[in-house]
Design an enzyme around this catalytic site. Structure first.
Site, mmCIF file in Angstrom:
data_model
loop_
_atom_site.group_PDB
_atom_site.id
_atom_site.type_symbol
_atom_site.label_atom_id
_atom_site.label_comp_id
_atom_site.label_asym_id
_atom_site.label_seq_id
_atom_site.Cartn_x
_atom_site.Cartn_y
_atom_site.Cartn_z
ATOM 1 N N GLU A 29 10.837 15.420 14.923
ATOM 2 C CA GLU A 29 11.106 15.289 13.492
ATOM 3 C C GLU A 29 10.272 16.320 12.718
ATOM 4 O O GLU A 29 9.052 16.214 12.672
ATOM 5 C CB GLU A 29 10.747 13.873 13.035
ATOM 6 N N CYS A 57 13.907 10.117 6.277
ATOM 7 C CA CYS A 57 13.945 9.598 7.648
ATOM 8 C C CYS A 57 15.322 9.810 8.262
ATOM 9 O O CYS A 57 15.451 10.067 9.450
ATOM 10 C CB CYS A 57 13.587 8.125 7.647
ATOM 11 N N LYS A 108 0.846 -1.209 0.000
ATOM 12 C CA LYS A 108 0.000 0.000 0.000
ATOM 13 C C LYS A 108 0.875 1.251 0.000
ATOM 14 O O LYS A 108 1.462 1.598 1.025
ATOM 15 C CB LYS A 108 -0.928 0.037 1.215
ATOM 16 N N GLU A 129 10.148 0.585 10.149
ATOM 17 C CA GLU A 129 11.192 1.580 9.849
ATOM 18 C C GLU A 129 10.560 2.940 10.070
ATOM 19 O O GLU A 129 9.679 3.343 9.302
ATOM 20 C CB GLU A 129 11.664 1.443 8.403
HETATM 21 P P1 NAD Z 1 2.796 8.114 8.045
HETATM 22 O O1 NAD Z 1 3.102 7.224 9.183
HETATM 23 O O2 NAD Z 1 1.756 9.151 8.197
HETATM 24 O O3 NAD Z 1 2.332 7.240 6.773
HETATM 25 C C1 NAD Z 1 3.121 6.199 6.261
HETATM 26 C C2 NAD Z 1 2.217 5.193 5.564
HETATM 27 O O4 NAD Z 1 1.345 4.617 6.532
HETATM 28 C C3 NAD Z 1 1.320 5.783 4.482
HETATM 29 O O5 NAD Z 1 1.197 4.853 3.421
HETATM 30 C C4 NAD Z 1 -0.004 5.952 5.204
HETATM 31 O O6 NAD Z 1 -1.113 5.911 4.335
HETATM 32 C C5 NAD Z 1 0.008 4.729 6.116
HETATM 33 N N1 NAD Z 1 -0.820 4.843 7.325
HETATM 34 C C6 NAD Z 1 -1.113 5.962 8.039
HETATM 35 N N2 NAD Z 1 -1.908 5.635 9.093
HETATM 36 C C7 NAD Z 1 -2.101 4.294 9.050
HETATM 37 C C8 NAD Z 1 -2.814 3.363 9.864
HETATM 38 N N3 NAD Z 1 -3.500 3.745 10.935
HETATM 39 N N4 NAD Z 1 -2.781 2.056 9.524
HETATM 40 C C9 NAD Z 1 -2.085 1.641 8.442
HETATM 41 N N5 NAD Z 1 -1.408 2.478 7.625
HETATM 42 C C10 NAD Z 1 -1.399 3.784 7.923
HETATM 43 O O7 NAD Z 1 4.178 8.724 7.601
HETATM 44 P P2 NAD Z 1 4.464 9.786 6.459
HETATM 45 O O8 NAD Z 1 4.275 11.137 7.015
HETATM 46 O O9 NAD Z 1 3.756 9.414 5.212
HETATM 47 O O10 NAD Z 1 6.006 9.480 6.184
HETATM 48 C C11 NAD Z 1 6.993 10.135 6.819
HETATM 49 C C12 NAD Z 1 7.558 9.305 7.960
HETATM 50 O O11 NAD Z 1 8.153 8.115 7.465
HETATM 51 C C13 NAD Z 1 8.652 10.051 8.681
HETATM 52 O O12 NAD Z 1 8.491 9.899 10.069
HETATM 53 C C14 NAD Z 1 9.910 9.352 8.199
HETATM 54 O O13 NAD Z 1 10.994 9.482 9.082
HETATM 55 C C15 NAD Z 1 9.451 7.952 8.040
HETATM 56 N N6 NAD Z 1 10.339 7.184 7.146
HETATM 57 C C16 NAD Z 1 11.155 6.229 7.689
HETATM 58 C C17 NAD Z 1 12.053 5.526 6.877
HETATM 59 C C18 NAD Z 1 12.983 4.488 7.461
HETATM 60 O O14 NAD Z 1 13.506 3.682 6.706
HETATM 61 N N7 NAD Z 1 13.200 4.478 8.764
HETATM 62 C C19 NAD Z 1 12.092 5.794 5.508
HETATM 63 C C20 NAD Z 1 11.242 6.765 4.994
HETATM 64 C C21 NAD Z 1 10.366 7.450 5.827
#
Ligand code: NAD
Length: 490
Positions: free
Chosen positions: A384, A287, A178, A253
């Site tokens: 962050e 991230c 997804k 992650e």
């Molecule tokens: P987010 O957690 O809001 O969303 C990430 C994904 O999760 C999206 O596809 C979203 O639709 C889905 N999602 C949101 N709520 C959900 C739920 N309740 N159940 C299931 N899925 C759900 O994060 P974001 O703002 O889209 O992304 C940025 C974040 O991702 C930052 O915190 C960044 O540091 C992190 N990130 C981490 C890595 C890593 O490898 N550690 C890499 C890239 C990004």
């Protein structure tokens, strides 16, 4: 160029592009222009059901019977297809995310290499055997965990999709992925390419949709055996909760607040511009962005002022211009969030040295911003921001540098800049993060495990270790003795 706007993107289920049961198709907005980009189908619960069923059928059918060598061939073929479609994928990604195409091309290269790495790594999958005592032979089988639900964020849709797909497919799992609802385009194209190169129907399914509804439904789905999530720490906690009933395997992650540490003995000609690159690359929406710079006190004013100069010199603009170094943020809403951090930081006593103002004009642009933050306690140092904002904080000595580096809830990455090799190794051992770079700002390479300590999550991507997260170990024990086995003496 202009490849994106002339088509509608469907879901990808069971080896083909398909329409959503709900009929929901959304207009995607190009972040850098504010104009419509493309139309993309959004999956709902009925579509997730179909995708999970297709994945289970694939495991019970052709995909489940595919040998390791054949999986290797398919992964290499997909790497070739992604390489051959570079121009299209790079443009889709740049326009969908608002990211500079110069950055996207490097990410595209890494995506190709990642499929090649795991294409070759299938050869390392195997159990072991061991005679135990005089009359037992043990051997282990490595089997795919099963159907994996994978959820990826909007910041690196192409690269995150490859980080997730490649090890899962190498291990023989079937995937329902997804992407974020805002950025589904390259994931859908890669699923199409996977089908074109011969992955059996149902091995790769892509269901873009909203997180709290479609994503949560996928995580809870009883037909999903494991969830691999990349996203924010807050959502990661929710994923753990959702994955507890019925119980399934989880890897996370998550976010970061990673530091660059600049010591007075460092080569400043590398340390300062690299510290600027480490935050402003991808507009800070990474991230592992080094969103903090910790500086030994005698250098503090010099580093703050040079970072400010570098921030002002970065070429911000049209993501498709090859000269652009930083594109826009993902959306106007996200820009507002980022700017809120800067405003609150200023209110708490941080000094905005460069950037920090919302520009006029269309698109979700925000300038590279440098903030002198005297204390580690400020929100802008602890949280962050996920934008092009770096907080610079002084330290007295090595002990305080380690203390400040570790004094956040995250632990993804740190870069140490020092002319003393022994100090570099000392700090690598003492900083609590999944990766430490010594005089080296780059982070993610196929073959080098990447992941978090503390609230940055658990599990590793990109490494051989990652394969184990998609495999079960089954122990088989055989009697090789000659005496009858009758423990009750019946
Ligand atoms: P987010 O957690 O809001 O969303 C990430 C994904 O999760 C999206 O596809 C979203 O639709 C889905 N999602 C949101 N709520 C959900 C739920 N309740 N159940 C299931 N899925 C759900 O994060 P974001 O703002 O889209 O992304 C940025 C974040 O991702 C930052 O915190 C960044 O540091 C992190 N990130 C981490 C890595 C890593 O490898 N550690 C890499 C890239 C990004």
């Amino acid at each position: 160029m202009a490849v994106a706007t002339d088509r509608e993107y469907g879901l990808f289920i069971g080896g083909e592009v398909t329409e959503p049961a709900s009929g929901e198709v959304r207009e995607l907005i190009e972040p850098a222009t504010g104009e419509p980009l493309a139309r993309a189908a959004m999956a709902g619960e009925a579509d997730v059901d179909r995708a999970v069923e297709a994945a289970r059928d694939a495991l019970a059918g052709d995909w489940g019977k595919t040998s390791g060598t054949e999986r290797s061939r398919l992964l290499h073929a997909l790497a070739d297809a992604i390489a051959a479609n570079r121009a299209e994928l790079a443009e889709l990604e740049a326009r969908n995310v608002g990211k500079a195409i110069s950055s996207v091309k490097a990410e595209h290269h890494q995506a190709v290499e990642n499929f090649r790495f795991y294409g070759s790594a299938t050869a390392s999958i195997g159990g072991r055997s061991n005679p135990i005592g005089g009359s037992l032979l043990f051997y282990s089988l490595k089997e795919p965990v099963g159907v994996v639900g994978q959820i990826v964020p909007w910041n690196y849709p192409l690269m995150m999709t490859t980080w997730k797909l490649a090890p899962a497919l190498a291990a023989g799992c079937a995937v329902v992925l997804k992407p974020d609802a805002q950025t589904p385009l390259t994931a859908i194209r890669m699923a199409e390419l996977a089908a074109e190169v011969g992955f059996p129907a149902g091995a790769v399914n892509v269901v873009p949709g909203d997180g709290p509804t479609t994503g949560a439904y996928l995580v809870r789905h009883p037909g999903v055996d494991k969830v691999a999530f990349t996203g924010s720490t807050r959502t990661g906690g929710e994923i753990m909760r959702l994955a507890s009933d019925p119980v399934k395997r989880v890897t996370l992650e998550l976010g970061g607040k990673s530091p660059s540490l600049v010591f007075a003995d460092a080569d400043l000609a590398s340390a300062i511009p690299s510290s600027a690159w480490s935050i402003f690359y991808a507009a800070g929406q990474s991230c592992e962005a080094r969103s903090r710079v910790l500086v030994e006190k005698p250098l503090y004013d010099e580093v703050v002022s040079k970072l400010g100069e570098h921030a002002g010199a970065i070429r911000v603009g049209d993501p498709l211009d090859p000269e652009t170094q930083m594109g826009s943020l993902i959306s106007l809403a996200h820009r507002e969030r980022v700017h809120g951090f800067v405003e609150r930081g200023a209110g708490e006593g941080a000094e905005v040295v460069a950037g920090g103002a919302v520009p006029d004009g269309a698109g979700a642009f925000y300038p590279p911003t440098v903030v002198a933050a005297p204390s580690n306690a400020l929100e802008i140092v602890q949280e962050e921001v996920f934008g092009p904002v770096v907080a610079v904080t002084p330290f007295e000595d090595e002990a305080e540098a380690v203390k400040l580096a570790n004094d956040v809830r995250y632990g993804l990455m740190a870069t140490v800049w020092t002319g003393d090799p022994a100090r570099g190794h000392r700090l690598a051992a003492r900083i609590k993060s999944g990766t430490v770079g010594i005089n080296m700002p780059y982070t993610a390479f196929p073959g080098i495990p990447f992941g978090g300590y503390k609230q940055s999550g658990f599990g590793r991507e990109l490494g051989l270790e990652t394969l184990d997260l998609y495999l079960e170990t089954k122990s088989v024990i055989v009697s090789t003795g000659s005496r009858p086995i009758n423990p009750f003496g019946l």
